[in-house]
Write a protein that holds these residues in place. Structure first.
Motif, PDB file in Angstrom:
ATOM      1  N   THR A 110      -1.508  10.991   3.863  1.00 40.13           N
ATOM      2  CA  THR A 110      -1.013  10.058   4.884  1.00 40.13           C
ATOM      3  C   THR A 110      -0.198   8.962   4.197  1.00 40.13           C
ATOM      4  OG1 THR A 110      -3.070   8.801   4.789  1.00 40.13           O
ATOM      5  CG2 THR A 110      -2.920  10.474   6.489  1.00 40.13           C
ATOM      6  N   LEU A 111       0.904   8.615   4.845  1.00 44.74           N
ATOM      7  CA  LEU A 111       1.812   7.584   4.318  1.00 44.74           C
ATOM      8  C   LEU A 111       1.942   6.498   5.369  1.00 44.74           C
ATOM      9  CD1 LEU A 111       4.785   9.852   3.088  1.00 44.74           C
ATOM     10  CD2 LEU A 111       2.884   9.003   1.725  1.00 44.74           C
ATOM     11  N   VAL A 127      -4.449  12.681  -0.227  1.00 42.41           N
ATOM     12  CA  VAL A 127      -4.125  11.342  -0.751  1.00 42.41           C
ATOM     13  C   VAL A 127      -3.895  10.386   0.422  1.00 42.41           C
ATOM     14  CG1 VAL A 127      -2.355  10.045  -2.010  1.00 42.41           C
ATOM     15  CG2 VAL A 127      -3.158  12.244  -2.893  1.00 42.41           C
ATOM     16  N   ARG A 128      -4.347   9.137   0.258  1.00 36.45           N
ATOM     17  CA  ARG A 128      -4.154   8.111   1.283  1.00 36.45           C
ATOM     18  C   ARG A 128      -3.248   7.025   0.735  1.00 36.45           C
ATOM     19  NH1 ARG A 128      -5.164  11.529   3.831  1.00 36.45           N
ATOM     20  NH2 ARG A 128      -7.095  12.184   4.793  1.00 36.45           N
ATOM     21  N   ILE A 129      -2.131   6.821   1.386  1.00 32.74           N
ATOM     22  CA  ILE A 129      -1.173   5.809   0.929  1.00 32.74           C
ATOM     23  C   ILE A 129      -0.930   4.828   2.074  1.00 32.74           C
ATOM     24  CG2 ILE A 129       1.218   5.457   0.159  1.00 32.74           C
ATOM     25  CD1 ILE A 129       0.978   7.996  -1.434  1.00 32.74           C
ATOM     26  N   GLY A 130      -1.126   3.553   1.785  1.00 39.14           N
ATOM     27  CA  GLY A 130      -1.101   2.538   2.843  1.00 39.14           C
ATOM     28  C   GLY A 130       0.296   2.083   3.229  1.00 39.14           C
ATOM     29  N   ARG A 131       0.372   0.853   3.730  1.00 34.94           N
ATOM     30  CA  ARG A 131       1.625   0.291   4.242  1.00 34.94           C
ATOM     31  C   ARG A 131       2.423  -0.345   3.091  1.00 34.94           C
ATOM     32  NH1 ARG A 131      -0.215  -4.101   6.305  1.00 34.94           N
ATOM     33  NH2 ARG A 131       1.711  -4.685   7.307  1.00 34.94           N
ATOM     34  N   HIS A 132       3.740  -0.162   3.162  1.00 32.04           N
ATOM     35  CA  HIS A 132       4.656  -0.835   2.223  1.00 32.04           C
ATOM     36  C   HIS A 132       4.306  -0.568   0.759  1.00 32.04           C
ATOM     37  CE1 HIS A 132       6.643  -2.914   5.504  1.00 32.04           C
ATOM     38  NE2 HIS A 132       5.451  -3.173   6.005  1.00 32.04           N
ATOM     39  N   VAL A 133       3.911   0.653   0.486  1.00 28.52           N
ATOM     40  CA  VAL A 133       3.660   1.081  -0.898  1.00 28.52           C
ATOM     41  C   VAL A 133       4.984   1.584  -1.481  1.00 28.52           C
ATOM     42  CG1 VAL A 133       2.469   2.846  -2.294  1.00 28.52           C
ATOM     43  CG2 VAL A 133       1.247   1.633  -0.461  1.00 28.52           C
ATOM     44  N   HIS A 134       5.249   1.291  -2.752  1.00 29.56           N
ATOM     45  CA  HIS A 134       6.421   1.865  -3.425  1.00 29.56           C
ATOM     46  C   HIS A 134       5.969   2.849  -4.484  1.00 29.56           C
ATOM     47  CE1 HIS A 134       9.302  -1.782  -2.619  1.00 29.56           C
ATOM     48  NE2 HIS A 134       9.049  -1.079  -1.535  1.00 29.56           N
ATOM     49  N   LEU A 135       6.487   4.061  -4.384  1.00 31.53           N
ATOM     50  CA  LEU A 135       6.285   5.059  -5.452  1.00 31.53           C
ATOM     51  C   LEU A 135       7.658   5.329  -6.026  1.00 31.53           C
ATOM     52  CD1 LEU A 135       3.719   7.550  -3.907  1.00 31.53           C
ATOM     53  CD2 LEU A 135       3.419   6.153  -5.922  1.00 31.53           C
ATOM     54  N   ASN A 136       7.877   4.852  -7.244  1.00 30.30           N
ATOM     55  CA  ASN A 136       9.215   4.904  -7.821  1.00 30.30           C
ATOM     56  C   ASN A 136       9.455   6.238  -8.541  1.00 30.30           C
ATOM     57  OD1 ASN A 136      11.745   3.975  -8.739  1.00 30.30           O
ATOM     58  ND2 ASN A 136      10.966   1.877  -8.750  1.00 30.30           N
ATOM     59  N   LEU A 137      10.675   6.412  -9.045  1.00 32.07           N
ATOM     60  CA  LEU A 137      11.172   7.691  -9.556  1.00 32.07           C
ATOM     61  C   LEU A 137      10.163   8.451 -10.424  1.00 32.07           C
ATOM     62  CD1 LEU A 137      14.601   6.269 -10.669  1.00 32.07           C
ATOM     63  CD2 LEU A 137      14.242   7.848  -8.764  1.00 32.07           C
ATOM     64  N   ASN A 138       9.906   9.708 -10.032  1.00 30.83           N
ATOM     65  CA  ASN A 138       9.122  10.647 -10.858  1.00 30.83           C
ATOM     66  C   ASN A 138       7.676  10.232 -11.101  1.00 30.83           C
ATOM     67  OD1 ASN A 138      11.224  12.518 -11.183  1.00 30.83           O
ATOM     68  ND2 ASN A 138      12.142  11.248 -12.757  1.00 30.83           N
ATOM     69  N   VAL A 146      -6.276   6.850  -3.579  1.00 30.96           N
ATOM     70  CA  VAL A 146      -6.064   5.920  -2.460  1.00 30.96           C
ATOM     71  C   VAL A 146      -5.187   4.787  -2.985  1.00 30.96           C
ATOM     72  CG1 VAL A 146      -7.159   4.317  -0.850  1.00 30.96           C
ATOM     73  CG2 VAL A 146      -8.315   6.464  -1.454  1.00 30.96           C
ATOM     74  N   LEU A 147      -4.033   4.621  -2.362  1.00 29.30           N
ATOM     75  CA  LEU A 147      -3.130   3.532  -2.749  1.00 29.30           C
ATOM     76  C   LEU A 147      -3.074   2.573  -1.565  1.00 29.30           C
ATOM     77  CD1 LEU A 147      -2.449   5.808  -4.806  1.00 29.30           C
ATOM     78  CD2 LEU A 147      -0.075   5.091  -4.664  1.00 29.30           C
ATOM     79  N   GLU A 148      -3.678   1.424  -1.740  1.00 33.44           N
ATOM     80  CA  GLU A 148      -3.745   0.484  -0.617  1.00 33.44           C
ATOM     81  C   GLU A 148      -2.390  -0.202  -0.392  1.00 33.44           C
ATOM     82  OE1 GLU A 148      -8.522  -0.564  -0.888  1.00 33.44           O
ATOM     83  OE2 GLU A 148      -7.065  -2.198  -1.004  1.00 33.44           O
ATOM     84  N   ASP A 149      -2.339  -0.974   0.708  1.00 33.10           N
ATOM     85  CA  ASP A 149      -1.084  -1.618   1.123  1.00 33.10           C
ATOM     86  C   ASP A 149      -0.442  -2.384  -0.042  1.00 33.10           C
ATOM     87  OD1 ASP A 149      -1.936  -0.709   3.580  1.00 33.10           O
ATOM     88  OD2 ASP A 149      -2.447  -2.702   4.357  1.00 33.10           O
ATOM     89  N   PHE A 150       0.876  -2.308  -0.109  1.00 34.98           N
ATOM     90  CA  PHE A 150       1.689  -3.074  -1.071  1.00 34.98           C
ATOM     91  C   PHE A 150       1.441  -2.688  -2.534  1.00 34.98           C
ATOM     92  CE2 PHE A 150       1.265  -5.623   2.774  1.00 34.98           C
ATOM     93  CZ  PHE A 150       2.600  -5.720   3.133  1.00 34.98           C
ATOM     94  N   ALA A 151       0.734  -1.593  -2.787  1.00 39.07           N
ATOM     95  CA  ALA A 151       0.634  -1.106  -4.171  1.00 39.07           C
ATOM     96  C   ALA A 151       2.034  -0.680  -4.627  1.00 39.07           C
ATOM     97  CB  ALA A 151      -0.337   0.061  -4.255  1.00 39.07           C
ATOM     98  N   THR A 152       2.278  -0.783  -5.956  1.00 43.28           N
ATOM     99  CA  THR A 152       3.606  -0.487  -6.507  1.00 43.28           C
ATOM    100  C   THR A 152       3.421   0.370  -7.747  1.00 43.28           C
ATOM    101  OG1 THR A 152       4.352  -2.644  -5.754  1.00 43.28           O
ATOM    102  CG2 THR A 152       5.726  -1.552  -7.398  1.00 43.28           C
ATOM    103  N   VAL A 153       4.063   1.521  -7.754  1.00 42.36           N
ATOM    104  CA  VAL A 153       3.942   2.425  -8.900  1.00 42.36           C
ATOM    105  C   VAL A 153       5.348   2.634  -9.459  1.00 42.36           C
ATOM    106  CG1 VAL A 153       3.162   4.701  -9.655  1.00 42.36           C
ATOM    107  CG2 VAL A 153       1.933   3.530  -7.809  1.00 42.36           C
ATOM    108  N   ASN A 154       5.561   2.175 -10.682  1.00 48.55           N
ATOM    109  CA  ASN A 154       6.902   2.201 -11.263  1.00 48.55           C
ATOM    110  C   ASN A 154       7.231   3.580 -11.846  1.00 48.55           C
ATOM    111  OD1 ASN A 154       7.717  -0.328 -10.440  1.00 48.55           O
ATOM    112  ND2 ASN A 154       6.691  -1.344 -12.145  1.00 48.55           N
TER     113      ASN A 154
END
Ligand SMILES: CC(C)(COP(=O)(O)OP(=O)(O)OC[C@H]1O[C@@H](n2cnc3c(N)ncnc32)[C@H](O)[C@@H]1OP(=O)(O)O)[C@@H](O)C(=O)NCCC(=O)NCCS
Length: 216
Positions: A110-111, A127-138, A146-154
């Motif tokens: 879920t996104l 996988v659970r991905i919250g609101r306004h999460v960024h998953l960056n290139l690759n 579980v990636l909660e709201d506003f998590a950022t993965v570079n």
């Protein structure tokens, strides 16, 4: 529907690439978002915007004028992103999800709205991905994470299975988080770090194995 990107800095302009590539690959004309322009509270480089065929619509005080448009926030800092998203929601814009066509997403994922998935991202299953999460290139995200709201993965970071990234956690470029661990809210994992134990909230860790800055 019109699309507005809030933030015309480097990442915001990369988000436009995601939006354009996903619109180009959409088979349904009705589902395509039409890019309207950038909103930015600083002084965006207008020549750079012109070179990518993008308009500047003004600062976030103009958001009410864009009521009803879809939006994403293209700002890496999770706190700033949260503030801008709250402003856009209040002005009546609608957070949308952008997924690059080259990303792969497994079963039962879920996104949340506002989430941006860049080119080459791999998300596996359950996988659970919250609101306004960024998953960056690759970047990669393993099973049951579980990636909660506003998590950022570079870019190129690896989030293993069963990991929890609490609200606003940031994982630096090429860092990895071992399976089953929790990175606390607003914690920062430095570029290249290997996280081998839980990270406390609002703590910055660096290195291999990752240790809190100041405790190295
Ligand atoms: C970890 C990080 C947040 C620290 O930033 P900061 O608080 O400004 O820290 P500084 O740059 O002042 O560095 C403080 C110390 O940590 C060290 N350090 C900083 N980042 C490091 C890293 N990723 N790995 C190992 N050591 C690191 C510095 O060498 C310095 O060491 P010293 O005190 O011995 O000189 C930052 O360096 C980082 O890695 N950010 C992620 C960047 C990223 O992923 N960008 C992606 C953009 S798409």
């Amino acid at each position: 529907m019109d699309l507005v990107i809030i933030g015309a800095g480097g990442f915001g302009r990369e988000v436009l690439d995601v939006a354009r590539d996903s619109a180009a690959s959409s088979c349904s004309e009705d589902l395509r978002l039409r890019f309207r322009g950038f909103v930015d509270d600083g002084s965006p480089d207008l020549q750079r915007l012109e070179r990518i065929g993008a308009d500047y619509l003004g600062s976030s005080t103009e958001l009410a004028r864009l009521r009803g448009a879809a939006y994403v926030v293209g700002v890496g800092n999770p706190k700033v992103r949260a503030q801008l998203a709250a402003r856009a929601d209040e002005a009546g814009l609608i957070a949308t999800t952008l997924v690059h066509p080259s990303a792969t997403i497994g079963a039962d994922v879920t996104l949340g709205p506002g989430t941006v998935i860049a080119a080459g991202v791999r998300i596996t299953t359950n996988v659970r991905i919250g609101r306004h999460v960024h998953l960056n290139l690759n970047a990669t995200v393993g099973h049951d994470a579980v990636l909660e709201d506003f998590a950022t993965v570079n870019p190129l970071a690896a989030i293993s299975g069963d990991v929890v990234l609490k609200q606003g956690a940031t994982i630096g470029t090429t860092a990895c988080v071992n399976q089953g661990l929790c990175v606390g809210s607003e914690a920062v994992v430095g570029a290249g770090a290997a996280v081998v134990k839980n990270v406390e909230p609002a703590t910055t860790v660096v290195g291999v194995p990752a240790r809190a800055l100041g405790q190295r």
